[in-house]
Structure formats: C-alpha cells, structure tokens
Design an enzyme around this catalytic site. Structure first.
Site, mmCIF file in Angstrom:
data_model
loop_
_atom_site.group_PDB
_atom_site.id
_atom_site.type_symbol
_atom_site.label_atom_id
_atom_site.label_comp_id
_atom_site.label_asym_id
_atom_site.label_seq_id
_atom_site.Cartn_x
_atom_site.Cartn_y
_atom_site.Cartn_z
ATOM 1 N N LYS A 1 -0.526 5.158 -16.607
ATOM 2 C CA LYS A 1 0.163 5.335 -16.719
ATOM 3 C C LYS A 1 1.442 6.153 -17.163
ATOM 4 O O LYS A 1 2.230 7.050 -16.703
ATOM 5 C CB LYS A 1 1.215 3.824 -16.496
ATOM 6 C CG LYS A 1 1.352 2.837 -15.922
ATOM 7 C CD LYS A 1 1.644 2.202 -14.838
ATOM 8 C CE LYS A 1 0.722 3.382 -13.276
ATOM 9 N NZ LYS A 1 -0.099 2.522 -13.314
ATOM 10 N N CYS B 1 2.759 11.173 3.107
ATOM 11 C CA CYS B 1 4.257 11.508 4.016
ATOM 12 C C CYS B 1 4.594 10.531 4.401
ATOM 13 O O CYS B 1 3.627 9.478 5.142
ATOM 14 C CB CYS B 1 3.345 11.922 5.558
ATOM 15 S SG CYS B 1 2.269 13.973 4.739
ATOM 16 N N HIS C 1 -17.841 7.663 -30.159
ATOM 17 C CA HIS C 1 -18.843 8.603 -29.080
ATOM 18 C C HIS C 1 -18.397 9.653 -28.946
ATOM 19 O O HIS C 1 -18.654 10.551 -27.859
ATOM 20 C CB HIS C 1 -19.797 8.220 -28.403
ATOM 21 C CG HIS C 1 -20.808 6.969 -29.286
ATOM 22 N ND1 HIS C 1 -21.554 7.291 -29.194
ATOM 23 C CD2 HIS C 1 -20.401 5.482 -29.693
ATOM 24 C CE1 HIS C 1 -22.307 5.663 -30.530
ATOM 25 N NE2 HIS C 1 -21.538 5.042 -29.906
ATOM 26 N N LYS D 1 3.028 8.143 -3.313
ATOM 27 C CA LYS D 1 2.383 5.971 -3.151
ATOM 28 C C LYS D 1 0.939 5.436 -2.352
ATOM 29 O O LYS D 1 0.554 4.709 -3.104
ATOM 30 C CB LYS D 1 3.648 5.358 -2.673
ATOM 31 C CG LYS D 1 3.312 3.988 -3.188
ATOM 32 C CD LYS D 1 3.758 3.275 -4.255
ATOM 33 C CE LYS D 1 3.383 2.202 -4.630
ATOM 34 N NZ LYS D 1 3.111 2.055 -6.184
ATOM 35 N N ARG E 1 6.343 8.203 -0.348
ATOM 36 C CA ARG E 1 5.178 8.964 0.088
ATOM 37 C C ARG E 1 5.370 10.240 0.538
ATOM 38 O O ARG E 1 3.792 10.913 0.586
ATOM 39 C CB ARG E 1 4.498 7.907 1.899
ATOM 40 C CG ARG E 1 5.136 6.680 2.094
ATOM 41 C CD ARG E 1 4.891 6.480 3.698
ATOM 42 N NE ARG E 1 3.899 6.860 4.292
ATOM 43 C CZ ARG E 1 2.188 6.058 4.506
ATOM 44 N NH1 ARG E 1 2.777 4.695 3.243
ATOM 45 N NH2 ARG E 1 1.272 6.150 4.752
ATOM 46 N N TRP F 1 3.916 15.258 2.005
ATOM 47 C CA TRP F 1 2.860 15.341 0.996
ATOM 48 C C TRP F 1 2.478 16.916 1.179
ATOM 49 O O TRP F 1 1.232 16.099 2.129
ATOM 50 C CB TRP F 1 2.602 13.868 0.496
ATOM 51 C CG TRP F 1 2.100 14.222 -0.814
ATOM 52 C CD1 TRP F 1 1.916 13.923 -2.062
ATOM 53 C CD2 TRP F 1 0.038 14.250 -1.147
ATOM 54 N NE1 TRP F 1 1.076 14.094 -3.447
ATOM 55 C CE2 TRP F 1 -0.196 14.059 -2.281
ATOM 56 C CE3 TRP F 1 -0.876 14.718 0.095
ATOM 57 C CZ2 TRP F 1 -1.557 14.733 -2.910
ATOM 58 C CZ3 TRP F 1 -2.178 15.203 -0.048
ATOM 59 C CH2 TRP F 1 -2.668 15.330 -1.839
ATOM 60 N N GLY G 1 -1.425 12.085 7.748
ATOM 61 C CA GLY G 1 -3.008 12.722 8.076
ATOM 62 C C GLY G 1 -3.307 13.905 7.973
ATOM 63 O O GLY G 1 -2.266 15.075 7.455
#
Length: 614
Positions: free
Chosen positions: A491, A2, A510, A609, A27, A74, A101
């Site tokens: 990425k 956020c 494996h 981010k 963000r 977010w 938060g």
C-alpha cells in the site's frame, strides 16, 4: 487496463462518453481520446494526460453527435502522447477504433500491411488492427462486422474493441477476448463500456459479452451477438445490475481510497450477510455447499492471485491449514501459468481477483481446468470473466472499489475466505464444536471492531506527519500477520512511491537488519498471540540499531509500548482474524503519508485498477 466507452442513440453522445471516461479513469490515465461521428464525418480529440484535459480541449469546438466512442489509456505499445492516444483512425480515415488489450502478433501484421502500402502514425498495436480491418473491407468487399470478425481471427492476443464506420453511422461493432466488455440496453439506445459504471444513471439492463464474441449495436434493433470463430448467432443474456450511482461517488470524502477504507465495516458485513449465522451455528454459501465434497476430499488447495489478492491468499493459507487441516499452496497467478505445475482432479484451485478480469489469474484458471481441477472463484464484480469461467464461487459484495490501491476488497476477500475455511473445517470435523461457535461469534463482531478502530485515525495522521519524508520503510509480521506486513508495504509503495518491503519478522536477521539505522522506520505488527515474545525480541533488535519503531498492538499492551516510538492500538480478536484488524491502520498510514507527499492516491502513477494484459 484501459477504459472504453461508447454510446449510440438519440441523446447527445459527448457528455455521456466523457463522464463515462472519468468514471473509468481508474483503469488508466496516461492519455484519453474521443471520436464523434456526425453528418458522415469524424471529430477526433486526443490528449496526453487526464480526461479533464481532453474535456477542456474538446469543448472548444462543436461536439454535437449521437454516436461516439472514447478511451482512457494505460500505455502498453507506445509512450503516452497525443499521437498514441486512442481512438485510432484507419489510413483512409473511414474507420475509428478503441482497444483495451494487447495484439501480440501486431509486428507481423504491421509488416504485411506496410508491404500492401499502409503507413502508420503511431507506435501502437491498435492502429495496426484498425488498418487490418479496413484492408479486409476493401479487398473482400465486406461490411464492417464481417471484416472485424475476419480480422480478429487473424489476431493473437487480448482485446475489447469498439469500431465505427463513417459510412455506416447507425452502428457500433464491438468484440471481446480476454478483456471485459459490457453493453447497456436503454430505450432505443445502447451504451458500451469496460464496466457498467459509465451508464448507471441511464440503464441497469446489461449484457456481458462472453469470450470471443462480437456484437453489432444498432438503435431500435435487437442486439445481434455472434461467435467470432464460427459466426454462429448467440442469444443475448440480459442481466439486471444491482449497483447504484451513490456507490461510485466520493460521498464527501476527499478521495475514493479514504471512503473505501471507512466503508470496510459495511463491506465486511455485506460479505457476511446471509452467509454467517452465528446464532444458528451455520455458514451458508451456495457455491461451497455445492462442492463441499470436493473440498472435503481435496488432497490440496491451490490459491492463485496477483498483488493484494495474493496477499489475501497467503492469509487464507494460514486459516485453511489451521482450521480445516488441508494442505494449501499459494501461487502468483503470473508464475503458476508458466511453470508447468503438477495439478490433478484431486486439487481444488481458489482463484482470487477483485475485478474478476485479471489476465494472469484467468489464464491460471484455464490451465488448472484443463488438468481436471475444481475451480472456485472469489471476486467482487458480478458477471466478470472469472465468475463465468469457474465451476463455482462466491462474490465478496464489497461494492465498487474505485481507488487503484485495494483496501476494502482485501478485507472482504479475507472475510469470505474465513467463512469458507470455517464451513469446510466444521464439515470435516477438524475443529471442536465449541471452538467453531466461538469463531463464528468473533467473525460476526469484526465489523463493529473496525468501526471502533477507525476512531483512531487522528493518531495515525500525526504519526504520518513524522515519517512522510522517509525514503524507505520495513514492515515485519509473524504468522497470520506476515501477509499483512506484505500488504502494508505494498500500500505504501503503491500510493506514496516510498520504497517499502514486508518480511516475516524472523527473517529480519537474515538480511534486512543490515538496512536498519536511525533513518529507517520499521512497522511491526504485534498483536498479543502465541508469538508475542518473539515479536518483542524483534523490536528490541531494531531498537538496538537505532531503528524507529511503529508498532500495531492490542489495547492494554505493556511490553512493546515501552520499546516503540509509536504504537497504534487495535481491538482484541482471535489470532485467526487479526489480519482483518491490523491491516486497517496500515491502510490509513499509507493514505495519509501519500496525501502529505502530494501524491494522487486514487490514481497512482503507472498503475491501473484492473490488469487485463500481461
């Protein structure tokens, strides 16, 4: 997570806040909102989606005001929609609040408020907090700042908040715990944001709030900062920003990610400048010099990080153990903090974070400090929480990284970690003097070699066209380049949404070999080194199962070129520094594939981010 922005002063607030939100959109970009306080009334605009959609909504009406707070989200509590978007109003409509938060005990607080007659429109923890503040104001007849302080002492969790009161239009109350908050000081005006980018053109004088501090921001008055727990006054520490506006703009590139890939020669040079002096045989790093005895006598180095920073830590494990001969453990910060690790005062903990605000890494630092370990931080953001929480550290000087998928931060971290390893190895006498000087010279040459490699971008673009529709990718590497395989896969999946996995090349047999067929691209990182013959064998095993092989090789390679469908050449360097080169084509491959698939490479879905919540 956020982004929050606020302004109070004599200018029109709306353009300052809306442009600030656009700069903070990395963000979080699920939804956005803005509250303007004008003539004793709120004008509230909220919209699911990007800030541009909010801007289109808000400009349809009068937006004049000299006080505003804005938020780009977010989502944590509640799905992304208009109702769950911030700002949130209190039940009476007197208060507006934005929040970055998580309030962990919001359910218990919400139940208590419902019992007191409150009702809720959203699913968010933030609406609970704004109503808790209003309830305290009303019941105890307190001004806004004191009600905020009392409410926050009842809250469990992390927050950076801005609160405004329509009956007190001359102030914004802000507070911080576990999430970043910076206050910009202008001429008779104040700016508030999650980082300094929203107000760079207005002021470079800033105050970073420390943990569990709050401030009352009023134009024409000195900044008043208090401890949330004790109400004790705190003297503001004003810093001067070194950042410039050009560094946070695209500069002619289509995307920030591409710009940041191409900035890596400069960002590595900036991270080495003044520290690496090969002509004098010196590595000068203030934080390392101050704690060199701690490093030399350490029984163990523990590296903690998340995501790309964890991968940088894995590269550092190979480098430290090879050069300095100190045992190294690399931990996910998110797991380290919960598994009751064995830590002592004989350990040195290196914490790595681009933002310096990563919640899990901060928690790991606090745990290790409580056990007596020496904490050394590596981060990119001056004044960040990790920079303030550690005993010592080093900034990477990569410059602002706006693209959510980290590129230049990774190589800058590896460059700085290499410097630290060289400094310690030389001080401990763990490497020969001739080898030490050769390593210094080679590290100094890395930026120029990356510049040369970037000239092959057109070749990577053509390879990307052939594999853009793949559903899965496998990345293989050995030794120093195993972490590069992990980073390359990360990425690709981050920005193109293609499933990708990184493995040590020897582990292919494996399990992962079962997946290989004519539809599986396999990226093999195969520079000439002591394990080259083993990598050749791995490529042959992939080819025997009709896998499509893309190899990262040194110039002049002959063996793998015969086997691979495609090869991408990198410049020659010493084994220890190969990750700084081999990661470049993998960044470009992920970028071009994502663009061809129509993905938003700078703001990939569901990601932010800076991860400031668990």
């Amino acid at each position: 997570m956020c982004g929050i922005v606020g302004y109070i002063g004599s200018k029109q607030a709306y353009p300052i806040v809306i442009n600030g939100l656009k700069r903070l959109e990395y963000r979080g970009y699920d939804s956005a909102g803005i509250a303007l306080l004008d003539a004793g009334a709120f004008k509230l605009y909220k919209r699911k989606g990007k800030v541009a959609e909010l801007d289109a909504l808000a400009t349809q009406s009068d937006i004049g005001a000299a006080l505003a707070i804005g938020h780009t989200r977010w989502a944590t509590h509640g799905i992304p929609n208009d109702v769950n978007s911030h700002p949130h109003l209190s039940q009476s409509g007197r208060l507006a609040l934005i929040h970055n938060g998580i309030i962990e005990n919001f359910s218990a607080l919400k139940e208590a408020l419902i019992d007191r007659g409150f009702s809720f429109k959203s699913e968010t923890d933030t609406e609970v907090l704004v109503n808790l503040i209003e309830d305290i104001m009303k019941e105890e007849s307190l001004p806004l700042d004191q009600a905020v302080r009392i409410a926050l002492n009842q809250v469990i969790g992390a927050y950076a908040i801005c609160v405004i009161d329509r009956e007190q239009p001359d102030r914004i109350v802000v507070a911080k715990k576990g999430s970043p908050l910076v206050i910009g000081i202008g001429e008779g005006e104040y700016f508030i944001a999650s980082d300094a980018t929203p107000f760079l053109e207005f002021t470079k004088n800033v105050v970073y709030l420390e943990e569990e501090e709050m401030a009352v921001v009023q134009p024409g008055r000195s900044l008043e900062i208090r401890s949330i727990a004790s109400n004790r006054m705190v003297d503001p520490y004003i810093q001067k920003l070194q950042m410039d506006l050009e560094s946070i703009e695209k500069g002619g590139y289509e995307h920030f990610m591409l710009k940041e890939i191409y900035e890596q020669p400069r960002s590595i040079r900036d991270s080495l400048r003044g520290r690496l002096q090969p002509d004098k045989g010196l590595v000068k790093m203030g934080g390392v010099n101050e704690y060199i005895e701690k490093f030399n006598k350490a029984e163990r180095i523990i590296i903690v990080g998340c995501g790309t920073s964890w991968h940088a830590g894995l590269v550092a494990e190979y480098i430290f153990e090879e050069l300095a001969r100190i045992p190294v453990e690399v931990e996910y910060a998110s797991e380290f903090r919960y598994r009751n690790p064995i830590i002592s005062e004989k350990d040195v903990v290196i914490a790595i974070s681009q933002s310096g605000e990563t919640a899990d890494t901060l928690a790991a630092i606090k745990l290790a400090k409580s056990k007596g370990a020496t904490i050394f931080g590596i981060c990119n953001v001056v004044g960040s929480s990790i920079a303030r929480e550690t005993h010592a550290g080093a900034y990477t000087h990569a410059g602002p990284e706006i693209g959510v998928a980290s590129t230049k931060a990774f190589t800058a971290q590896v460059a700085v970690l290499s410097l630290i390893a060289l400094r310690i190895a030389h001080d401990r006498g763990a490497i020969k003097e001739s080898d030490y000087h050769r390593l210094l010279q080679e590290l100094d040459a890395i930026p120029a070699k990356i510049e040369k490699m970037l000239e092959s971008d057109a070749q990577v673009l053509e390879i990307s066209r052939k594999f853009k529709d793949a559903q899965h990718f496998l990345y293989l590497g050995r030794s120093y380049n195993f972490p590069v395989a992990l980073e390359g896969a990360l990425k690709l999946k981050e920005i193109s949404y293609i499933h990708a996995e990184g493995y040590p090349a020897a582990e292919m047999k494996h399990g992962p070999i079962a997946l290989i067929d004519e539809n599986m691209p396999v990226v093999v990182i195969a520079p000439l080194n002591t394990h080259y013959e083993k990598i050749v064998s791995n490529v042959q095993e992939v080819k025997a199962r009709n896998g499509r092989v893309i190899c990262i090789v040194n110039k002049g390679d002959t063996e793998i070129r015969k086997l691979a469908e495609h090869v991408i050449e990198v410049e020659d360097t010493l084994d220890v520094f190969t990750p700084l080169l081999t990661t470049i084509p993998l960044q470009l491959l992920a970028y071009h594939i994502a663009v061809m698939r129509g993905c938003n490479v700078d703001q990939p879905r569901n990601l932010a981010k800076s991860v400031t919540v668990e």
